[in-house]
Design a protein around this motif. Structure first.
Motif, PDB file in Angstrom:
ATOM      1  N   GLN A 117       0.819  -1.210   0.000  1.00  0.00           N
ATOM      2  CA  GLN A 117       0.000   0.000   0.000  1.00  0.00           C
ATOM      3  C   GLN A 117       0.856   1.264   0.000  1.00  0.00           C
ATOM      4  O   GLN A 117       0.331   2.373  -0.053  1.00  0.00           O
ATOM      5  CB  GLN A 117      -0.926   0.007   1.225  1.00  0.00           C
ATOM      6  N   LEU A 118       2.165   1.061   0.086  1.00  0.00           N
ATOM      7  CA  LEU A 118       3.067   2.213   0.086  1.00  0.00           C
ATOM      8  C   LEU A 118       3.867   2.315  -1.220  1.00  0.00           C
ATOM      9  O   LEU A 118       4.803   3.095  -1.328  1.00  0.00           O
ATOM     10  CB  LEU A 118       4.008   2.144   1.299  1.00  0.00           C
ATOM     11  N   LYS A 119       3.467   1.517  -2.195  1.00  0.00           N
ATOM     12  CA  LYS A 119       4.089   1.640  -3.518  1.00  0.00           C
ATOM     13  C   LYS A 119       3.764   3.028  -4.054  1.00  0.00           C
ATOM     14  O   LYS A 119       2.675   3.557  -3.788  1.00  0.00           O
ATOM     15  CB  LYS A 119       3.504   0.599  -4.488  1.00  0.00           C
ATOM     16  N   PRO A 120       4.693   3.615  -4.824  1.00  0.00           N
ATOM     17  CA  PRO A 120       4.479   5.006  -5.264  1.00  0.00           C
ATOM     18  C   PRO A 120       3.096   5.286  -5.861  1.00  0.00           C
ATOM     19  O   PRO A 120       2.508   6.324  -5.600  1.00  0.00           O
ATOM     20  CB  PRO A 120       5.580   5.203  -6.314  1.00  0.00           C
ATOM     21  N   SER A 121       2.563   4.341  -6.630  1.00  0.00           N
ATOM     22  CA  SER A 121       1.285   4.596  -7.311  1.00  0.00           C
ATOM     23  C   SER A 121       0.106   4.748  -6.351  1.00  0.00           C
ATOM     24  O   SER A 121      -0.897   5.383  -6.690  1.00  0.00           O
ATOM     25  CB  SER A 121       1.003   3.470  -8.303  1.00  0.00           C
ATOM     26  N   VAL A 122       0.185   4.138  -5.173  1.00  0.00           N
ATOM     27  CA  VAL A 122      -0.964   4.197  -4.253  1.00  0.00           C
ATOM     28  C   VAL A 122      -0.609   4.852  -2.917  1.00  0.00           C
ATOM     29  O   VAL A 122      -1.439   4.948  -2.018  1.00  0.00           O
ATOM     30  CB  VAL A 122      -1.523   2.766  -3.981  1.00  0.00           C
ATOM     31  N   ARG A 123       0.645   5.292  -2.811  1.00  0.00           N
ATOM     32  CA  ARG A 123       1.158   5.787  -1.535  1.00  0.00           C
ATOM     33  C   ARG A 123       0.342   6.949  -0.964  1.00  0.00           C
ATOM     34  O   ARG A 123      -0.066   6.924   0.192  1.00  0.00           O
ATOM     35  CB  ARG A 123       2.619   6.215  -1.718  1.00  0.00           C
ATOM     36  N   GLN A 124       0.106   7.961  -1.794  1.00  0.00           N
ATOM     37  CA  GLN A 124      -0.576   9.156  -1.321  1.00  0.00           C
ATOM     38  C   GLN A 124      -1.952   8.818  -0.750  1.00  0.00           C
ATOM     39  O   GLN A 124      -2.324   9.275   0.324  1.00  0.00           O
ATOM     40  CB  GLN A 124      -0.696  10.167  -2.466  1.00  0.00           C
ATOM     41  N   GLN A 125      -2.650   7.964  -1.477  1.00  0.00           N
ATOM     42  CA  GLN A 125      -3.983   7.544  -1.059  1.00  0.00           C
ATOM     43  C   GLN A 125      -3.912   6.840   0.305  1.00  0.00           C
ATOM     44  O   GLN A 125      -4.732   7.092   1.185  1.00  0.00           O
ATOM     45  CB  GLN A 125      -4.487   6.575  -2.125  1.00  0.00           C
ATOM     46  N   THR A 126      -2.940   5.970   0.457  1.00  0.00           N
ATOM     47  CA  THR A 126      -2.777   5.245   1.723  1.00  0.00           C
ATOM     48  C   THR A 126      -2.487   6.205   2.870  1.00  0.00           C
ATOM     49  O   THR A 126      -3.099   6.112   3.935  1.00  0.00           O
ATOM     50  CB  THR A 126      -1.619   4.225   1.603  1.00  0.00           C
ATOM     51  N   LEU A 127      -1.562   7.123   2.643  1.00  0.00           N
ATOM     52  CA  LEU A 127      -1.167   8.043   3.705  1.00  0.00           C
ATOM     53  C   LEU A 127      -2.333   8.938   4.122  1.00  0.00           C
ATOM     54  O   LEU A 127      -2.566   9.165   5.305  1.00  0.00           O
ATOM     55  CB  LEU A 127       0.035   8.885   3.250  1.00  0.00           C
ATOM     56  N   GLU A 128      -3.088   9.387   3.134  1.00  0.00           N
ATOM     57  CA  GLU A 128      -4.268  10.199   3.455  1.00  0.00           C
ATOM     58  C   GLU A 128      -5.294   9.368   4.207  1.00  0.00           C
ATOM     59  O   GLU A 128      -5.970   9.864   5.110  1.00  0.00           O
ATOM     60  CB  GLU A 128      -4.881  10.775   2.168  1.00  0.00           C
ATOM     61  N   GLY A 129      -5.384   8.102   3.837  1.00  0.00           N
ATOM     62  CA  GLY A 129      -6.297   7.196   4.530  1.00  0.00           C
ATOM     63  C   GLY A 129      -5.932   7.025   6.000  1.00  0.00           C
ATOM     64  O   GLY A 129      -6.802   6.991   6.868  1.00  0.00           O
ATOM     65  N   ILE A 130      -4.642   6.960   6.277  1.00  0.00           N
ATOM     66  CA  ILE A 130      -4.178   6.821   7.661  1.00  0.00           C
ATOM     67  C   ILE A 130      -4.591   8.054   8.470  1.00  0.00           C
ATOM     68  O   ILE A 130      -5.128   7.946   9.571  1.00  0.00           O
ATOM     69  CB  ILE A 130      -2.643   6.642   7.719  1.00  0.00           C
ATOM     70  N   VAL A 131      -4.352   9.214   7.897  1.00  0.00           N
ATOM     71  CA  VAL A 131      -4.705  10.462   8.585  1.00  0.00           C
ATOM     72  C   VAL A 131      -6.211  10.530   8.825  1.00  0.00           C
ATOM     73  O   VAL A 131      -6.668  10.918   9.903  1.00  0.00           O
ATOM     74  CB  VAL A 131      -4.206  11.685   7.788  1.00  0.00           C
ATOM     75  N   TYR A 132      -6.977  10.117   7.835  1.00  0.00           N
ATOM     76  CA  TYR A 132      -8.441  10.105   7.979  1.00  0.00           C
ATOM     77  C   TYR A 132      -8.854   9.230   9.164  1.00  0.00           C
ATOM     78  O   TYR A 132      -9.649   9.641  10.010  1.00  0.00           O
ATOM     79  CB  TYR A 132      -9.081   9.598   6.675  1.00  0.00           C
ATOM     80  N   LEU A 133      -8.297   8.043   9.237  1.00  0.00           N
ATOM     81  CA  LEU A 133      -8.642   7.123  10.327  1.00  0.00           C
ATOM     82  C   LEU A 133      -8.194   7.659  11.683  1.00  0.00           C
ATOM     83  O   LEU A 133      -8.871   7.458  12.691  1.00  0.00           O
ATOM     84  CB  LEU A 133      -8.031   5.740  10.079  1.00  0.00           C
ATOM     85  N   LEU A 134      -7.065   8.333  11.706  1.00  0.00           N
ATOM     86  CA  LEU A 134      -6.590   8.906  12.970  1.00  0.00           C
ATOM     87  C   LEU A 134      -7.541   9.996  13.449  1.00  0.00           C
ATOM     88  O   LEU A 134      -7.875  10.067  14.626  1.00  0.00           O
ATOM     89  CB  LEU A 134      -5.173   9.463  12.805  1.00  0.00           C
ATOM     90  N   ASN A 135      -7.971  10.831  12.516  1.00  0.00           N
ATOM     91  CA  ASN A 135      -8.908  11.884  12.895  1.00  0.00           C
ATOM     92  C   ASN A 135     -10.215  11.297  13.398  1.00  0.00           C
ATOM     93  O   ASN A 135     -10.808  11.801  14.352  1.00  0.00           O
ATOM     94  CB  ASN A 135      -9.155  12.823  11.712  1.00  0.00           C
ATOM     95  N   GLU A 136     -10.640  10.236  12.756  1.00  0.00           N
ATOM     96  CA  GLU A 136     -11.856   9.548  13.181  1.00  0.00           C
ATOM     97  C   GLU A 136     -11.685   9.002  14.600  1.00  0.00           C
ATOM     98  O   GLU A 136     -12.570   9.124  15.438  1.00  0.00           O
ATOM     99  CB  GLU A 136     -12.147   8.402  12.227  1.00  0.00           C
ATOM    100  N   ALA A 137     -10.523   8.416  14.851  1.00  0.00           N
ATOM    101  CA  ALA A 137     -10.236   7.863  16.183  1.00  0.00           C
ATOM    102  C   ALA A 137     -10.281   8.963  17.226  1.00  0.00           C
ATOM    103  O   ALA A 137     -10.821   8.800  18.322  1.00  0.00           O
ATOM    104  CB  ALA A 137      -8.869   7.185  16.186  1.00  0.00           C
ATOM    105  N   PHE A 138      -9.732  10.111  16.870  1.00  0.00           N
ATOM    106  CA  PHE A 138      -9.691  11.230  17.806  1.00  0.00           C
ATOM    107  C   PHE A 138     -11.093  11.734  18.124  1.00  0.00           C
ATOM    108  O   PHE A 138     -11.436  11.954  19.284  1.00  0.00           O
ATOM    109  CB  PHE A 138      -8.836  12.361  17.221  1.00  0.00           C
ATOM    110  N   LEU A 139     -11.906  11.877  17.078  1.00  0.00           N
ATOM    111  CA  LEU A 139     -13.288  12.326  17.278  1.00  0.00           C
ATOM    112  C   LEU A 139     -14.044  11.356  18.169  1.00  0.00           C
ATOM    113  O   LEU A 139     -14.779  11.754  19.066  1.00  0.00           O
ATOM    114  CB  LEU A 139     -14.006  12.425  15.931  1.00  0.00           C
TER     115      LEU A 139
END
Ligand SMILES: [Zn+2]
Length: 176
Positions: A117-139
């Motif tokens: 999921q960290l291959k260059p072609s999908v990396r950005q999407q994965t990283l944004e997904g992590i941040v999204y889930l973290l924000n959800e966890a915080f809320l």
């Protein structure tokens, strides 16, 4: 401020480099750049999570697809010694599941990021997904904290006492 010699520094750096595998560094650098603060390789939690964000009660594991048995191109079994690898990887997967259960039991969220999921072609999407889930966890954590456990209750006669107290200060201090 630091008075270490270049030799000492390069020694330290090479030690760090050996430990910090590339996929981990991709995630760590992205999180750090986006203002997240965390600890790494936390031995005090089950499974020694790769990244631990205390404020988000979240432990992140960055898993190699082969060793942890991901169903993807990179996770494919070698053609020889199939049984050996199958046993080994099955055991790893079982252990991963146990670790996640343990963490959940003590109130931690877990996140698994696969190497593929960290291959260059999908990396950005994965990283944004992590941040999204973290924000959800915080809320989610915040929501639970804000919900009153029981209705507010004032002892008879207590309200006259309240008047004598200092006026509450609003918006001055960050209480977190
Ligand atoms: Zn994979």
């Amino acid at each position: 401020m630091d008075k270490i010699t270049p030799e000492q520094r390069s020694k330290t750096m090479s030690r760090i480099r050996a430990k910090n595998t590339k996929p981990e560094m991709i995630v760590r650098r992205y999180l750090y750049a986006n203002g997240f603060r965390f600890r790494v390789n936390v031995r005090t939690l089950p499974g020694t999570p790769d990244i631990v964000l205390k404020k988000y009660h979240t432990a992140i594991f960055i898993n190699g697809c082969f060793w942890h048995g991901h169903v993807c191109q990179q996770g494919r079994m070698p053609k020889s010694n199939v049984e050996f690898w199958l046993n080994k990887i099955t055991r790893n997967k079982e252990r991963d599941e146990e670790v996640r259960d343990k963490l959940r039991t003590i109130g931690w969220r877990t996140m698994v990021v696969w190497e593929c999921q960290l291959k260059p072609s999908v990396r950005q999407q994965t990283l944004e997904g992590i941040v999204y889930l973290l924000n959800e966890a915080f809320l989610d954590l915040h929501r639970r904290k804000c919900q009153p456990l029981q209705p507010f209750y004032v002892e008879p006669g207590e309200d006259s006492y309240m008047v004598a107290e200092d006026a509450p200060r609003y918006g001055k201090e960050d209480d977190r």
